[in-house]
Design an enzyme around this catalytic site. Structure first.
Site, PDB file in Angstrom:
ATOM      1  N   GLU A   1      89.114 -36.213 -11.627  1.00 26.32           N
ATOM      2  CA  GLU A   1      87.907 -37.039 -11.440  1.00 26.32           C
ATOM      3  C   GLU A   1      87.346 -36.794 -10.046  1.00 26.32           C
ATOM      4  O   GLU A   1      88.100 -36.706  -9.076  1.00 26.32           O
ATOM      5  CB  GLU A   1      88.238 -38.533 -11.495  1.00 26.32           C
TER       6      GLU A   1
ATOM      7  N   GLU B   1      95.821 -43.525 -13.786  1.00 27.72           N
ATOM      8  CA  GLU B   1      96.179 -43.995 -12.441  1.00 27.72           C
ATOM      9  C   GLU B   1      97.240 -45.091 -12.510  1.00 27.72           C
ATOM     10  O   GLU B   1      96.990 -46.233 -12.108  1.00 27.72           O
ATOM     11  CB  GLU B   1      94.930 -44.473 -11.699  1.00 27.72           C
TER      12      GLU B   1
HETATM   13  C1  GAL Z   1      89.043 -43.919 -10.688  1.00 32.72           C
HETATM   14  C2  GAL Z   1      89.241 -44.365 -12.126  1.00 32.72           C
HETATM   15  C3  GAL Z   1      87.987 -44.161 -12.946  1.00 32.72           C
HETATM   16  C4  GAL Z   1      86.784 -44.714 -12.221  1.00 32.72           C
HETATM   17  C5  GAL Z   1      86.703 -44.071 -10.856  1.00 32.72           C
HETATM   18  C6  GAL Z   1      85.520 -44.535 -10.050  1.00 32.72           C
HETATM   19  O1  GAL Z   1      89.992 -44.437  -9.844  1.00 32.72           O
HETATM   20  O2  GAL Z   1      90.286 -43.647 -12.734  1.00 32.72           O
HETATM   21  O3  GAL Z   1      88.143 -44.796 -14.201  1.00 32.72           O
HETATM   22  O4  GAL Z   1      86.919 -46.097 -12.087  1.00 32.72           O
HETATM   23  O5  GAL Z   1      87.865 -44.374 -10.133  1.00 32.72           O
HETATM   24  O6  GAL Z   1      85.412 -43.859  -8.837  1.00 32.72           O
END
Ligand code: GAL
Length: 701
Positions: A318, A165
């Site tokens: 994710e 990110e």
């Molecule tokens: C994302 C991040 C992850 C984790 C996740 C939690 O933005 O890349 O490492 O923190 O959020 O929702």
């Protein structure tokens, strides 16, 4: 930007990935360094049980991989990679540049990013780097080189995940220097920059390059052209770092995909430019379960990901199985919603479903964030749902690589986003993403598939193009939109489009300067309405009524027909919405934020006139999408309602999740999903319909 060494194409690399994974990618971020080794063994066994075929390793592991300056320890990661391989699980290996270790920032405290007000972020979180810092860059590249060399031949390695990110803007000394260099490349002379930035306003004329720098916190409002360039610089300089890492990894592993993870509605980086340098778009998506319609904004982001690389499949990098931990109130997903959201992403072109994260942490910041295996272990509802989804996805292997097609495009452009939200405008609460969502929603509700395009794209494949608040248009883009209409396209433009040029300078002669020709209408004054819900009435040309709020303009026609006029307020009697016949096409202008009912009816009429049909008529709240390729066609039906819904799948096909044939009326339970491989009768019908549409469209143009 560096030029990418070519070996295979992105498409080849993705095809190879999915062949080796046996279909859709399924898994998540795995952080074994947080756990003792006996847990690793249990993890590997449970991953197999859950159908996991890909885990992302090392995202935040820099401090464990380079324990002090130049001292590398890959031993533990070797063991994890070997373990994964023994269990048939592939690895998406990350370069951990999101977290420069404590020893590095201790040696070089100025790696920490500086905020506009001069405060510096401290150590203790992540993304705590100024990407322009030469030591940060050198050390991150050196680590990527080591990792590339060390793991290139590892049998578990399936793909690379660069950074995490990419994010922070920095106003520190390194960014300042790099920004100045970037400007010197961009502008042929200082005089050129003074012109572009309108520095005669408020006496900001620069007489030497050494005076030019980052737009740190001004006493009051600051120069919008300078700030726009700073946004462009920030995105470009982070991308420059990404491509440098990518090129190293590509040299070591020419046939493996390389990506980084994007975020939902993320303003800092121009994802069109970024996606062009990646093998696939990859998205982190966290819809808030508290919002009943959060799947609509998710859908927009999914369609954007699908569009960024011209329809090529993308991946969910994710998502959460249940609750996140970063909001004030973190509500868990109801049973079935994680599955529904996963199928929604697949329906909209994703070939991967990954989670943050595999095992829920017991300590650290995100210890309350859900995971595939929670604090209670594998005895939970969530783990059962994870296993069920993993099993189901195996039956969808044939879907990978297939695509969707759309005849409607919506403009989504980072230059427009940055320029619109820089302030110093008639209202300071302008929100670009919400303006795009406003025009997207009626089409989503109607099950009309849309692509997104930036302002530079060739539009000839589309029958209808929507332009929400496309605030900044270059001369060339404006001409392209005009040519599109004159060649027979239909365009719908909302307020705050075409207002400024490339330098964020107002186009003169009446708003929206870049488009007044094609719109056959122009505004002499902007009239934002008061923020306290003030509304005005509209009279429609067919005698109906509607309303508008938030934004109005004193509009004049110059050849366009009036579709709606202001019927109350200070603009009563003036045109509000117009349509102009231009060449072989037409262009609608919305000078006001019209109510949702009128907007839906207007877009419905535009779709019909453009020969655009929904994927299938279904009840409200049932999303319908199609993917096709390799001689197959897949139909997705997703019930976002909390009640059952009945849908007619016509000629039908085979339900891939049950293996049973399906046709005619089908009942979908709440949050229910149907994935149908359509039979040949349906294929022919759809093909015929598309051909007929194309013919109708040619005549309507
Ligand atoms: C994302 C991040 C992850 C984790 C996740 C939690 O933005 O890349 O490492 O923190 O959020 O929702």
């Amino acid at each position: 930007m560096t030029s990418e060494p070519q070996a295979s194409t992105a498409e080849d690399r993705l095809k190879g990935l999915h062949e080796r994974l046996g279909g859709i990618a399924y898994g998540g971020d795995y952080n074994p360094e947080q756990w003792p080794r006996d847990v690793w063994l249990e993890d590997a066994r449970l991953m197999q049980e859950a159908g996991v075929n890909l885990v992302t390793l090392a995202v935040f592991s820099w401090s464990r991989l380079e324990t002090s300056d130049g001292v590398y320890d890959f031993g533990w990661l070797d063991d994890v990679m070997d373990l994964m391989h023994r269990h048939g699980i592939g690895v998406d290996l990350a370069t951990p540049d999101a977290v420069p270790p404590a020893w590095l920032t201790q040696q070089h405290p100025d790696i920490h990013p500086v905020l506009a007000d001069g405060t510096t972020f401290g150590f203790g979180s992540r993304q705590h780097f100024d990407v322009s810092h030469p030591v940060y860059r050198r050390k991150a590249l050196a680590l990527a080189e080591r990792m590339g060399e060390h793991y290139a031949k590892h049998p578990a390695l399936r793909m690379w995940h660069v950074g995490n990110e990419y994010g922070p803007l920095s106003y520190g000394p390194w960014a300042d220097k790099a920004f100045r260099g970037w400007l010197q490349q961009k502008y042929s002379s200082l005089e050129d920059l003074n012109q572009a930035w309108s520095t005669d306003v408020w006496g900001q004329v620069y007489s030497d390059w050494s005076q030019v720098g980052v737009p740190a916190q001004p006493r009051t409002w600051s120069n919008p052209s300078r700030r726009l360039d700073f946004h462009r610089f920030t995105s470009a300089s982070m991308l420059d770092h990404y491509t440098a890492v990518r090129d190293i990894l590509r040299r070591h592993t020419p046939d493996l995909p390389i990506v980084t993870n994007f975020m939902r509605f993320y303003k800092t980086n121009d994802y069109w430019a970024w996606a062009a340098e990646e093998d696939a778009a990859a998205l982190d998506i966290y819809p808030d379960p508290r919002e009943a319609d959060s799947h609509v904004a998710a859908a927009l982001n999914f369609d954007l990901m699908r569009s960024l690389r011209n329809g090529q499949p993308w991946m969910v990098m994710e998502q959460a199985t249940g609750a996140v931990s970063q909001w004030p109130i973190n509500v868990s997903k109801l049973p079935g919603k994680m599955r529904l959201g996963s199928y929604q992403a697949i329906a909209q072109g994703s070939d991967g479903i990954l989670f943050f994260q595999w095992r829920q942490a017991r300590g650290g910041t995100e210890r309350y964030h859900s995971a595939m295996v929670g604090h209670a272990g594998p005895i939970t509802r969530i783990f059962r749902e994870v296993c069920e989804l993993g099993t189901e996805l195996k039956s969808l292997a044939g879907l990978t690589g297939t695509r969707s097609s759309a005849k409607v495009a919506i403009v989504f452009d980072w230059d427009c986003w940055w320029a619109l939200e820089l302030g110093n405008s008639p209202r300071s609460d302008l929100n670009y993403a919400q303006e795009v969502l406003r025009l997207y929603r009626p089409l989503f509700d109607a099950n009309v598939t849309v692509d997104f395009v930036d302002t530079k794209r060739d539009l000839s494949q589309y029958s209808l193009v929507l332009m929400p608040a496309a605030y900044l248009l270059t001369d060339e883009s404006a001409r392209r939109f005009e040519d599109y209409v004159s060649d027979g396209g239909r365009l719908v433009v909302s307020y705050l489009s075409g207002i400024v040029d490339e330098s964020n300078t107002i186009r003169l002669g009446g708003y929206p300067g870049a488009l007044r020709n094609v719109l056959g209408a122009w505004s002499e004054e902007m009239h934002p309405l008061a923020g306290d819900g003030e509304e005005v009435k509209l009279t429609l040309s067919d005698g109906g009524t509607a309303s508008a709020g938030y934004w109005t303009e004193h509009l004049h026609t110059d050849g366009a027909d009036v579709l709606a006029s202001y019927a109350s307020g200070r603009l009563a009697g003036a045109p509000a919405v117009t349509r102009n016949a231009f060449g072989r096409g037409s262009a609608v202008y919305l000078s006001a934020r019209v109510d949702a009912t009128f907007l839906s009816a207007l877009l419905d009429a535009e779709c019909k006139a453009a020969g655009v049909h929904p994927e299938l008529d279904g009840p409200r709240g049932v999303q319908v999408r199609r993917r096709a390729g390799k001689g197959k066609r897949f139909l997705f039906m997703l019930n976002h309602n909390d009640a059952p819904a009945s849908v007619n799948v016509g000629g039908g096909g085979t339900d891939l999740l049950t293996g049973h044939p399906v046709q005619g009326a089908v009942e979908l339970p709440p949050s229910g999903v149907l994935v149908l491989e359509e039979n040949s009768v349906e294929d022919t019908r759809l093909e015929d319909r598309r051909t007929a549409d194309a013919a109708t469209n040619d005549t309507t143009r």
